[in-house]
Design a protein around this motif. Structure first.
Motif, PDB file in Angstrom:
ATOM      1  N   ARG A 119       1.982  14.231  28.095  1.00  0.00           N
ATOM      2  CA  ARG A 119       1.307  13.194  27.721  1.00  0.00           C
ATOM      3  C   ARG A 119       0.293  13.706  29.301  1.00  0.00           C
ATOM      4  NH1 ARG A 119       3.435   7.422  29.605  1.00  0.00           N
ATOM      5  NH2 ARG A 119       3.971   6.791  26.720  1.00  0.00           N
ATOM      6  N   LEU A 120       0.813  14.671  30.236  1.00  0.00           N
ATOM      7  CA  LEU A 120      -0.395  15.474  31.050  1.00  0.00           C
ATOM      8  C   LEU A 120      -0.944  16.585  30.457  1.00  0.00           C
ATOM      9  CD1 LEU A 120       2.120  15.673  33.803  1.00  0.00           C
ATOM     10  CD2 LEU A 120      -0.219  14.699  33.513  1.00  0.00           C
ATOM     11  N   THR A 121      -0.211  17.021  29.700  1.00  0.00           N
ATOM     12  CA  THR A 121      -1.345  18.442  28.209  1.00  0.00           C
ATOM     13  C   THR A 121      -1.656  17.978  27.056  1.00  0.00           C
ATOM     14  OG1 THR A 121       1.073  18.900  27.148  1.00  0.00           O
ATOM     15  CG2 THR A 121       1.216  20.019  29.998  1.00  0.00           C
ATOM     16  N   GLY A 122      -1.752  16.713  26.628  1.00  0.00           N
ATOM     17  CA  GLY A 122      -2.521  16.391  25.788  1.00  0.00           C
ATOM     18  C   GLY A 122      -1.829  17.068  24.302  1.00  0.00           C
ATOM     19  N   MET A 123      -0.383  17.439  24.246  1.00  0.00           N
ATOM     20  CA  MET A 123       0.639  17.573  23.142  1.00  0.00           C
ATOM     21  C   MET A 123       1.262  16.823  22.314  1.00  0.00           C
ATOM     22  SD  MET A 123      -0.038  21.137  22.325  1.00  0.00           S
ATOM     23  CE  MET A 123      -2.129  20.948  22.822  1.00  0.00           C
ATOM     24  N   GLU A 124       2.162  16.801  21.403  1.00  0.00           N
ATOM     25  CA  GLU A 124       2.995  16.064  20.764  1.00  0.00           C
ATOM     26  C   GLU A 124       4.377  15.757  21.108  1.00  0.00           C
ATOM     27  OE1 GLU A 124      -0.452  15.298  16.936  1.00  0.00           O
ATOM     28  OE2 GLU A 124       1.588  16.673  17.030  1.00  0.00           O
ATOM     29  N   VAL A 125       4.614  17.390  21.652  1.00  0.00           N
ATOM     30  CA  VAL A 125       6.298  17.320  22.125  1.00  0.00           C
ATOM     31  C   VAL A 125       5.807  18.461  23.201  1.00  0.00           C
ATOM     32  CG1 VAL A 125       6.646  18.723  20.027  1.00  0.00           C
ATOM     33  CG2 VAL A 125       8.337  17.574  21.028  1.00  0.00           C
ATOM     34  N   ALA A 126       7.774  17.977  24.250  1.00  0.00           N
ATOM     35  CA  ALA A 126       7.748  19.276  25.291  1.00  0.00           C
ATOM     36  C   ALA A 126       8.924  19.434  24.951  1.00  0.00           C
ATOM     37  CB  ALA A 126       7.208  18.408  26.402  1.00  0.00           C
ATOM     38  N   ASN A 127       9.933  21.101  25.361  1.00  0.00           N
ATOM     39  CA  ASN A 127      10.835  21.132  25.706  1.00  0.00           C
ATOM     40  C   ASN A 127      11.448  20.667  26.470  1.00  0.00           C
ATOM     41  OD1 ASN A 127      10.456  22.947  27.255  1.00  0.00           O
ATOM     42  ND2 ASN A 127      11.152  24.619  25.685  1.00  0.00           N
ATOM     43  N   ALA A 128      12.314  20.931  27.297  1.00  0.00           N
ATOM     44  CA  ALA A 128      13.677  20.301  27.818  1.00  0.00           C
ATOM     45  C   ALA A 128      13.611  20.895  29.769  1.00  0.00           C
ATOM     46  CB  ALA A 128      15.529  20.011  27.776  1.00  0.00           C
ATOM     47  N   SER A 129      12.900  21.999  29.527  1.00  0.00           N
ATOM     48  CA  SER A 129      12.483  22.638  30.386  1.00  0.00           C
ATOM     49  C   SER A 129      12.051  24.554  29.477  1.00  0.00           C
ATOM     50  CB  SER A 129      12.930  22.285  32.125  1.00  0.00           C
ATOM     51  OG  SER A 129      14.099  22.779  32.155  1.00  0.00           O
ATOM     52  N   MET A 130      12.142  25.039  30.945  1.00  0.00           N
ATOM     53  CA  MET A 130      11.881  26.808  30.706  1.00  0.00           C
ATOM     54  C   MET A 130      12.800  27.137  32.251  1.00  0.00           C
ATOM     55  SD  MET A 130      11.605  26.893  27.783  1.00  0.00           S
ATOM     56  CE  MET A 130      12.201  28.897  27.553  1.00  0.00           C
ATOM     57  N   TYR A 131      12.918  27.961  31.785  1.00  0.00           N
ATOM     58  CA  TYR A 131      13.423  29.173  33.398  1.00  0.00           C
ATOM     59  C   TYR A 131      11.965  28.850  34.424  1.00  0.00           C
ATOM     60  CZ  TYR A 131      15.050  32.548  36.703  1.00  0.00           C
ATOM     61  OH  TYR A 131      15.323  33.233  37.451  1.00  0.00           O
ATOM     62  N   ASP A 132      10.804  29.579  33.753  1.00  0.00           N
ATOM     63  CA  ASP A 132       9.877  29.205  34.669  1.00  0.00           C
ATOM     64  C   ASP A 132       8.776  29.814  33.845  1.00  0.00           C
ATOM     65  OD1 ASP A 132       9.345  32.384  34.635  1.00  0.00           O
ATOM     66  OD2 ASP A 132       9.998  32.769  36.659  1.00  0.00           O
ATOM     67  N   GLY A 133       7.208  30.042  34.851  1.00  0.00           N
ATOM     68  CA  GLY A 133       6.074  29.666  33.642  1.00  0.00           C
ATOM     69  C   GLY A 133       5.963  31.034  32.926  1.00  0.00           C
ATOM     70  N   SER A 134       6.114  31.932  33.889  1.00  0.00           N
ATOM     71  CA  SER A 134       6.215  33.619  33.311  1.00  0.00           C
ATOM     72  C   SER A 134       7.276  33.965  31.590  1.00  0.00           C
ATOM     73  CB  SER A 134       6.840  34.604  33.924  1.00  0.00           C
ATOM     74  OG  SER A 134       8.085  34.656  34.256  1.00  0.00           O
ATOM     75  N   THR A 135       8.663  32.914  32.004  1.00  0.00           N
ATOM     76  CA  THR A 135       9.642  33.146  30.344  1.00  0.00           C
ATOM     77  C   THR A 135       9.114  32.386  29.767  1.00  0.00           C
ATOM     78  OG1 THR A 135      10.918  31.800  32.371  1.00  0.00           O
ATOM     79  CG2 THR A 135      11.483  34.519  31.750  1.00  0.00           C
ATOM     80  N   ALA A 136       8.302  30.681  29.921  1.00  0.00           N
ATOM     81  CA  ALA A 136       7.591  30.051  29.020  1.00  0.00           C
ATOM     82  C   ALA A 136       6.464  30.412  28.449  1.00  0.00           C
ATOM     83  CB  ALA A 136       7.628  28.773  30.044  1.00  0.00           C
ATOM     84  N   LEU A 137       5.992  31.377  28.948  1.00  0.00           N
ATOM     85  CA  LEU A 137       4.786  32.243  28.229  1.00  0.00           C
ATOM     86  C   LEU A 137       4.990  33.150  27.262  1.00  0.00           C
ATOM     87  CD1 LEU A 137       1.650  32.506  28.184  1.00  0.00           C
ATOM     88  CD2 LEU A 137       1.253  33.820  29.991  1.00  0.00           C
ATOM     89  N   THR A 138       5.875  34.111  27.231  1.00  0.00           N
ATOM     90  CA  THR A 138       6.321  34.662  26.496  1.00  0.00           C
ATOM     91  C   THR A 138       7.032  34.512  25.827  1.00  0.00           C
ATOM     92  OG1 THR A 138       7.035  36.524  28.449  1.00  0.00           O
ATOM     93  CG2 THR A 138       8.015  36.586  26.686  1.00  0.00           C
ATOM     94  N   GLU A 139       8.214  33.037  26.118  1.00  0.00           N
ATOM     95  CA  GLU A 139       7.914  32.273  24.989  1.00  0.00           C
ATOM     96  C   GLU A 139       7.546  31.598  23.619  1.00  0.00           C
ATOM     97  OE1 GLU A 139      11.166  32.387  23.824  1.00  0.00           O
ATOM     98  OE2 GLU A 139      12.742  31.926  25.222  1.00  0.00           O
ATOM     99  N   ALA A 140       6.269  31.300  24.810  1.00  0.00           N
ATOM    100  CA  ALA A 140       5.549  30.428  23.829  1.00  0.00           C
ATOM    101  C   ALA A 140       4.852  32.234  22.850  1.00  0.00           C
ATOM    102  CB  ALA A 140       4.064  30.695  24.584  1.00  0.00           C
TER     103      ALA A 140
END
Length: 447
Positions: A119-140
């Motif tokens: 809801r915050l990001t305006g997306m339709e689905v989100a995952n259960a969390s990642m390690y941190d913001g930097s690794t989330a970006l790499t995963e994206a």
């Protein structure tokens, strides 16, 4: 300031169970003359945040400095209830969500976390969390590579330097080519630097908003350029509180976010909690795991792991990621924090960040020789130019127990004598005025 949930009957029952007649009996080892009957130095009319600030000010008298550094780790007010609940045994010692019949609490909190992030990001689905913001970006980025079959990404130089370093570390061993795109005088992504031949080969355009300079990017135009070339738009968010007032990045295809601002202290750099949110059509390529809601044989609501594409669950070569350690405890803290704030609370927090940053910017720009660098809209961080070395200014500030702004020349050689200033809702007006007065004195001294 009382946050004790027990009734008098609860207290009486507990005392009877342990065999004492009153709470005072629990402290009988402390001599009576050393016991404090009341907190005479704490005004009873103060709310929780004000009392926390009072305690911080008194601790500061012992040498704790003020700080005006953000740059990816932010000091925000965390209600005491957040960690009082998070560290309850039912949550703190729980681990596995794999057995639904034994893990309904953990699964439900993951589901609620995912829902709030979507809801915050305006997306339709989100995952259960990642390690941190930097690794989330790499995963994206890896996700975009799988979705498009392309092996080049166009990354804004205004993305957090450390996030870019993490991405480069993975990319160089995975055959991914990274092309960095500069920024304009507004501090925003330089769209004029986009070349059609690069876009035609790009899996994604990667930007951060607010970016490392604190400037908010124009995402609709970037999304249009990316989609016209068959690329995706990845938006990174390092300061999650900005979503309280900044329009969500709904134009993006993938959002990679750092959730530290939601109930998690800076903690000298971690651990934090990352997030990936995306469109439903891309969910099969989303790394990590996804909790879903279902019903049991009797029609009762329940929660299960709907999708788990990690190598612990499926063959390594089929896994979407092997580096997606999630942070369920911090996701819980973020969930509780957002529940306590609510929509209006998050908006008010964001508005306070914006207002205080505007005040700080105006006060600092009054100092001769100090000026704002970028013209683009910003949230709670902004870049200033100083007439002398930022490192020298910060060294002098530290002697006055002030941790000064972040020296951008460390990562951007072209931005020497420029500094990134951060102000949040926890920064009182008096501290901002103290910073401005200190910098003014320092710059008036002969070199």
């Amino acid at each position: 300031m009382a946050f004790i949930p027990h009734t008098e009957a609860d207290v009486a029952a507990m005392l009877a169970t342990i065999g004492v007649t009153g709470i005072e009996d629990l402290f009988d080892e402390i001599p009576p003359d050393l016991r404090v009957k009341s907190l005479a130095g704490v005004p009873p009319e103060l709310n929780e945040m004000e009392i926390g600030r009072l305690m911080t000010e008194r601790a500061r008298a012992d040498g704790v400095p003020l700080t005006f550094i953000g740059a990816g780790a932010y000091e925000h007010h965390i209600p005491a209830a957040v960690w009082a609940i998070t560290t309850r045994g039912e949550f703190y010692s729980a681990y596995t969500p794999y057995q639904a019949e034994a893990s309904q609490g953990t699964l439900q909190l993951i589901y609620e976390f995912q829902t709030m992030i979507a809801r915050l990001t305006g997306m339709e689905v989100a995952n259960a969390s990642m390690y941190d913001g930097s690794t989330a970006l790499t995963e994206a980025v890896l996700m975009a590579e799988r979705l498009t079959g392309r092996h080049r990404v166009l990354v804004a130089r205004s993305v957090h330097p450390e996030y870019r370093h993490v991405l480069q570390t993975y990319a160089k061993n995975l055959g991914i080519e990274i092309e960095e795109i500069g920024y304009t005088e507004s501090g925003q992504f330089d769209r004029s630097a986009l070349k059609q031949e690069s876009l035609a080969q790009a899996a994604a355009i990667v930007v951060q908003s607010p970016n490392f300079f604190g400037v908010i990017e124009e995402l609709p135009a970037l999304a249009e350029a990316a989609h016209a070339a068959g690329s995706l738009l990845i938006t990174s968010i390092a300061e999650a509180v900005s979503l309280g007032i900044v329009r969500p990045p709904a134009e993006a295809d993938i959002v990679a976010m750092e959730g530290q601002s939601f109930g998690i202290p800076p903690s000298y750099g971690g651990p934090y909690v990352g997030v990936i949110a995306t469109r439903d059509k891309y969910v099969r390529q989303m790394p990590g795991r996804l909790a879903g809601q279902t019903t049991d044989a009797e029609g009762r609501r329940g929660f299960v792991l709907t999708l788990a594409t990690r190598e612990q669950h499926i063959r390594r070569e089929k896994a979407t990621s092997n580096i997606c350690t999630n942070e369920a405890l911090y996701a819980l803290a973020a969930t509780i924090h957002l529940c306590l704030l609510g929509k209006e609370g998050l908006r008010e927090q964001a508005l306070q960040n914006l207002a205080k940053a505007r005040f700080a910017q105006a006060e600092l720009e009054k100092i001769p020789g100090v000026r704002r660098v970028f013209s683009g809209p910003s949230f709670n961080e902004f870049v200033l130019e100083f007439p002398r070395s930022v490192k020298m200014v910060n060294a002098d500030l530290l002697r006055e127990k002030i941790v000064g702004p972040f020296a951008l020349g460390i990562h951007y050689p072209e931005l020497t004598k420029r500094a990134l200033v951060c102000v949040t809702e926890t920064t009182p007006r008096a501290e901002i005025e103290r910073l401005a007065a200190a910098i003014k004195r320092i710059l008036e001294r002969p070199v």
